[in-house]
Design a protein around this motif. Structure first.
Motif, PDB file in Angstrom:
ATOM      1  N   ALA A   1      13.817   9.031  34.374  1.00  0.00           N
ATOM      2  CA  ALA A   1      15.092   9.954  34.875  1.00  0.00           C
ATOM      3  C   ALA A   1      15.125   9.930  36.129  1.00  0.00           C
ATOM      4  CB  ALA A   1      15.142  11.255  34.192  1.00  0.00           C
ATOM      5  N   GLU A   2      16.341   9.581  36.683  1.00  0.00           N
ATOM      6  CA  GLU A   2      16.489   9.513  38.169  1.00  0.00           C
ATOM      7  C   GLU A   2      16.684  11.012  38.741  1.00  0.00           C
ATOM      8  OE1 GLU A   2      20.188   8.462  41.326  1.00  0.00           O
ATOM      9  OE2 GLU A   2      19.413   7.064  39.833  1.00  0.00           O
TER      10      GLU A   2
ATOM     11  N   LEU B   1      11.832   8.369  40.303  1.00  0.00           N
ATOM     12  CA  LEU B   1      12.255   8.580  39.007  1.00  0.00           C
ATOM     13  C   LEU B   1      11.251   9.389  38.554  1.00  0.00           C
ATOM     14  CD1 LEU B   1      12.809   4.833  37.622  1.00  0.00           C
ATOM     15  CD2 LEU B   1      14.505   6.553  38.513  1.00  0.00           C
TER      16      LEU B   1
ATOM     17  N   ASP C   1       9.516  10.453  34.863  1.00  0.00           N
ATOM     18  CA  ASP C   1       9.486   9.961  33.490  1.00  0.00           C
ATOM     19  C   ASP C   1      10.706   9.098  33.170  1.00  0.00           C
ATOM     20  OD1 ASP C   1       7.128  11.214  32.910  1.00  0.00           O
ATOM     21  OD2 ASP C   1       8.083  13.026  32.428  1.00  0.00           O
TER      22      ASP C   1
END
Length: 70
Positions: free
Chosen positions: A56-57, A52, A54
């Motif tokens: 998000a993936e 990830l 931040d």
């Protein structure tokens, strides 16, 4: 930016981190860390991981089982 790993069982359900959660300043640092620690994670019940950025993936799930590497 913070890079982190999310750990999962083989069925994709989340597992509590068996090691202290770390944040990395670069993707390369995060990838180096998992390369050095995947065996310990596997021994502690982690089957796969997602990277990830931040929250998000970026990619995943990535199997930690050597026989799944391709």
């Amino acid at each position: 930016m913070a890079w982190t790993w999310q750990f999962e069982s083989a069925d994709g359900s989340g597992v509590d981190s068996p090691v202290p959660v770390e944040e990395f300043s670069t993707q390369g640092d995060a990838e180096s860390w998992i390369g050095e620690n995947w065996k310990e994670l596997l021994d502690r019940g982690v089957d796969q991981a997602r990277l990830l950025e931040d929250g998000a993936e970026v990619y995943g799930p990535m199997s930690l089982h050597a026989d799944d590497a391709g």
